[in-house]
Design an enzyme around this catalytic site. Structure first.
Site, PDB file in Angstrom:
ATOM      1  N   LEU A  99       0.857  -1.188   0.000  1.00  0.00           N
ATOM      2  CA  LEU A  99       0.000   0.000   0.000  1.00  0.00           C
ATOM      3  C   LEU A  99       0.890   1.234   0.000  1.00  0.00           C
ATOM      4  O   LEU A  99       1.887   1.274   0.731  1.00  0.00           O
ATOM      5  CB  LEU A  99      -0.892   0.012   1.257  1.00  0.00           C
ATOM      6  CG  LEU A  99      -1.956  -1.071   1.369  1.00  0.00           C
ATOM      7  CD1 LEU A  99      -2.719  -0.924   2.685  1.00  0.00           C
ATOM      8  CD2 LEU A  99      -2.926  -1.018   0.191  1.00  0.00           C
ATOM      9  N   GLU A 153      -8.277   3.682   8.517  1.00  0.00           N
ATOM     10  CA  GLU A 153      -8.875   3.167   7.275  1.00  0.00           C
ATOM     11  C   GLU A 153      -8.691   1.648   7.229  1.00  0.00           C
ATOM     12  O   GLU A 153      -9.615   0.901   6.873  1.00  0.00           O
ATOM     13  CB  GLU A 153      -8.189   3.838   6.070  1.00  0.00           C
ATOM     14  CG  GLU A 153      -8.990   3.810   4.781  1.00  0.00           C
ATOM     15  CD  GLU A 153      -9.035   2.446   4.113  1.00  0.00           C
ATOM     16  OE1 GLU A 153     -10.090   2.090   3.554  1.00  0.00           O
ATOM     17  OE2 GLU A 153      -8.032   1.722   4.159  1.00  0.00           O
TER      18      GLU A 153
END
Ligand SMILES: NC(=O)c1ccc[n+]([C@@H]2O[C@H](COP(=O)([O-])OP(=O)(O)OC[C@H]3O[C@@H](n4cnc5c(N)ncnc54)[C@H](OP(=O)(O)O)[C@@H]3O)[C@@H](O)[C@H]2O)c1
Length: 193
Positions: free
Chosen positions: A30, A37
């Site tokens: 990521l 989140e």
């Protein structure tokens, strides 16, 4: 559809977070660190409606091996890794499938059809794309990361006149959040018949 058919058909749901250019990853990871989140993602994929029910969690091979080990075990989840190359089940995974069709068979036939509630698709792009085209796909959970990141993997284009953005979707906060100076908003797109 008869009762048996209802049990065989499972909702297929995609979950992802994408930045301004729809990028989702860089160098196998990521591009951002957004713990809140990520917690929403974990809470969403582990939610079931009744004790004993499980979600089938579908991981592309790269996503599986890049995921932090500390998130396992995932409550209420059966982890399925998708790969044409692997011949042995990776540690911590429950199933290995060689193609998308095998996932559907596995989830919709005994014994798993009695246990599996939702098929969650965790990416990457190839499996997202196949899932979007499947008739059982009804929802896309797509966090809007309101910033630019350099990415080498992207969420596939989808038809926003077919998958419509929802307001006030149950369990999904509408407001804009901010973490580490990055704004983001949870979004759900629902397939309209
Ligand atoms: N932001 C987000 O929400 C999010 C979500 C997911 C992933 N990501 C990011 O995206 C990147 C990973 O995506 P990626 O495209 O590189 O890899 P990936 O989709 O995780 O894995 C690709 C591999 O999965 C297998 N595979 C995928 N579709 C298949 C199919 N239909 N049938 C059989 N096997 C299939 C193949 O494995 P073999 O090569 O072994 O045959 C393929 O090479 C990482 O950067 C990750 O962090 C981000």
């Amino acid at each position: 559809m008869n009762i048996e058919g209802e049990e065989m058909r499972k909702p297929i749901r995609l979950i992802a977070a994408a930045c301004s250019n729809m990028g989702i990853g860089k160098n196998g990871h990521l591009p951002w660190s957004l713990p809140k989140e990520f917690q929403f993602f974990l809470d969403t994929i582990t939610a079931v409606s009744a004790p004993g029910k499980k979600n089938l969690i579908v991981w592309g091979r790269v996503s599986w091996f890049s995921c932090p080990e500390m998130i396992f075990p995932l409550a209420n989840c059966l982890n399925l890794v998708l790969s044409r190359k692997l011949s042995a089940l990776p540690p911590r995974a429950h199933y290995l499938c060689k193609d998308f069709g095998s996932i559907i068979h596995l989830a919709s036939e005994p014994p798993l059809c009695h246990t599996v509630e939702t098929i969650w698709i965790l990416g990457g792009p190839e499996v997202y794309k196949e899932s979007l085209e499947h008739p059982w796909c009804d929802l896309i959970y797509l966090t809007d990361i309101m910033a630019d990141f350099d990415c080498d993997v992207f969420f596939p284009k989808f038809d926003r006149s077919v998958f419509r953005k929802q307001k006030g979707f149950p369990g999904v906060p509408d407001e804009i959040h901010e973490e580490n100076g990055i704004k983001f908003q949870f979004q759900v797109f629902k397939k309209e018949a």
